[in-house]
Write a protein that holds these residues in place. Structure first.
Motif, short mmCIF file in Angstrom:
data_model
loop_
_atom_site.label_atom_id
_atom_site.label_comp_id
_atom_site.label_asym_id
_atom_site.label_seq_id
_atom_site.Cartn_x
_atom_site.Cartn_y
_atom_site.Cartn_z
N ASN A 166 -10.83 12.14 -5.51
CA ASN A 166 -11.70 11.67 -6.59
C ASN A 166 -11.14 12.07 -7.95
O ASN A 166 -11.13 11.28 -8.89
CB ASN A 166 -13.12 12.21 -6.41
CG ASN A 166 -14.06 11.62 -7.42
OD1 ASN A 166 -14.19 10.40 -7.52
ND2 ASN A 166 -14.71 12.47 -8.21
N MET A 167 -10.65 13.31 -8.06
CA MET A 167 -10.10 13.77 -9.34
C MET A 167 -8.80 13.03 -9.67
O MET A 167 -8.51 12.78 -10.84
CB MET A 167 -9.88 15.28 -9.32
CG MET A 167 -11.19 16.05 -9.27
SD MET A 167 -11.00 17.83 -9.51
CE MET A 167 -9.91 18.29 -8.16
N PRO B 193 -13.84 16.60 -13.48
CA PRO B 193 -15.30 16.49 -13.63
C PRO B 193 -15.76 17.18 -14.91
O PRO B 193 -15.20 18.17 -15.33
CB PRO B 193 -15.85 17.22 -12.40
CG PRO B 193 -14.73 17.23 -11.43
CD PRO B 193 -13.47 17.29 -12.25
N ASP C 105 -19.78 18.74 -3.45
CA ASP C 105 -19.73 17.95 -4.69
C ASP C 105 -18.49 17.07 -4.67
O ASP C 105 -17.37 17.54 -4.88
CB ASP C 105 -19.72 18.90 -5.89
CG ASP C 105 -19.90 18.17 -7.21
OD1 ASP C 105 -19.60 16.95 -7.28
OD2 ASP C 105 -20.33 18.82 -8.18
N LYS C 106 -18.68 15.79 -4.42
CA LYS C 106 -17.56 14.85 -4.26
C LYS C 106 -16.70 14.76 -5.52
O LYS C 106 -15.53 14.37 -5.45
CB LYS C 106 -18.09 13.48 -3.88
CG LYS C 106 -18.65 13.43 -2.47
CD LYS C 106 -19.13 12.04 -2.15
CE LYS C 106 -19.55 11.78 -0.79
NZ LYS C 106 -20.19 12.47 0.11
N ARG C 107 -17.24 15.12 -6.67
CA ARG C 107 -16.46 15.06 -7.91
C ARG C 107 -15.24 15.99 -7.85
O ARG C 107 -14.27 15.78 -8.55
CB ARG C 107 -17.31 15.45 -9.12
CG ARG C 107 -18.47 14.51 -9.39
CD ARG C 107 -19.33 15.01 -10.52
NE ARG C 107 -19.79 16.37 -10.23
CZ ARG C 107 -20.19 17.24 -11.16
NH1 ARG C 107 -20.18 16.90 -12.44
NH2 ARG C 107 -20.60 18.44 -10.82
N TYR C 108 -15.31 17.04 -7.01
CA TYR C 108 -14.24 18.02 -6.93
C TYR C 108 -13.28 17.77 -5.76
O TYR C 108 -12.44 18.60 -5.48
CB TYR C 108 -14.81 19.44 -6.86
CG TYR C 108 -15.41 19.83 -8.19
CD1 TYR C 108 -14.61 20.32 -9.22
CD2 TYR C 108 -16.77 19.67 -8.43
CE1 TYR C 108 -15.16 20.66 -10.44
CE2 TYR C 108 -17.32 20.01 -9.65
CZ TYR C 108 -16.51 20.50 -10.65
OH TYR C 108 -17.04 20.82 -11.87
N ASN D 114 -10.39 9.68 -10.94
CA ASN D 114 -11.38 9.71 -12.03
C ASN D 114 -11.19 10.83 -13.04
O ASN D 114 -11.92 10.91 -14.02
CB ASN D 114 -12.79 9.81 -11.43
CG ASN D 114 -13.11 8.62 -10.57
OD1 ASN D 114 -12.87 7.48 -10.95
ND2 ASN D 114 -13.62 8.87 -9.38
#
Length: 155
Positions: free
Chosen positions: A147-148, A154, A140-143, A151
């Motif tokens: 990315n964090m 999540p 999960d690229k959000r984690y 952005n």
């Protein structure tokens, strides 16, 4: 070539952290969010590192060099708006695997993630995590920290 093979999980319940090593970490990213590789500056207690991580989830290229505090401070301003602060606890699980538990601070709090590294992709895929581990977010690229850093936490 150095390949990092690891799985990353949310934390369902914080374990007893007695016997772990604690490190205060701040890291910032020099690469843009759309870049497939990441260049990261990291301060871990009183040590400083420049790290390249390739694209990927379970397995990816990783190269790291220790740098001086002056070198770190030279490039740190370029990471503005792309930073993560956390406390990392490193310990050993009953099965012998080493874990790194990150307790995020600032805008990412109260997020906690735990990572376990492996010597082969097969070992990683066959791994059964302990009960205190939560959902597997390896792919999960959000984690991903980069990315964090850009952005936020999540949802």
């Amino acid at each position: 070539m150095s390949i990092e093979i690891e799985r990353k999980f949310l934390v369902a319940e914080l374990p007893d952290l007695g016997g772990t090593k604690k490190a205060v970490v701040r890291q910032g990213y020099l690469t843009a969010s759309e870049d497939s590789v990441e260049m990261r500056l990291r301060q871990k207690n009183d040590s400083f590192f420049l790290t390249l991580k390739g694209a990927g989830g379970l397995a990816r290229v990783e190269r790291e060099a220790e740098i001086s505090a002056d070198q770190f401070e030279t490039f740190w301003p370029e990471t503005e708006g792309r930073r993560v602060e956390k406390v990392r606890y490193t310990g050993t699980l009953p099965d012998g695997h080493v874990f790194e538990l990150d307790v995020f601070e600032g805008d990412l709090a109260p997020l906690c993630l735990v990572e376990v590294e492996f010597t082969s992709e097969q070992d990683a895929q066959n791994y059964t995590p302990p009960a205190w581990f939560g959902a597997d977010v390896t792919e999960d690229k959000r984690y991903k920290n980069k990315n964090m850093a850009i952005n936020g936490r999540p949802s």
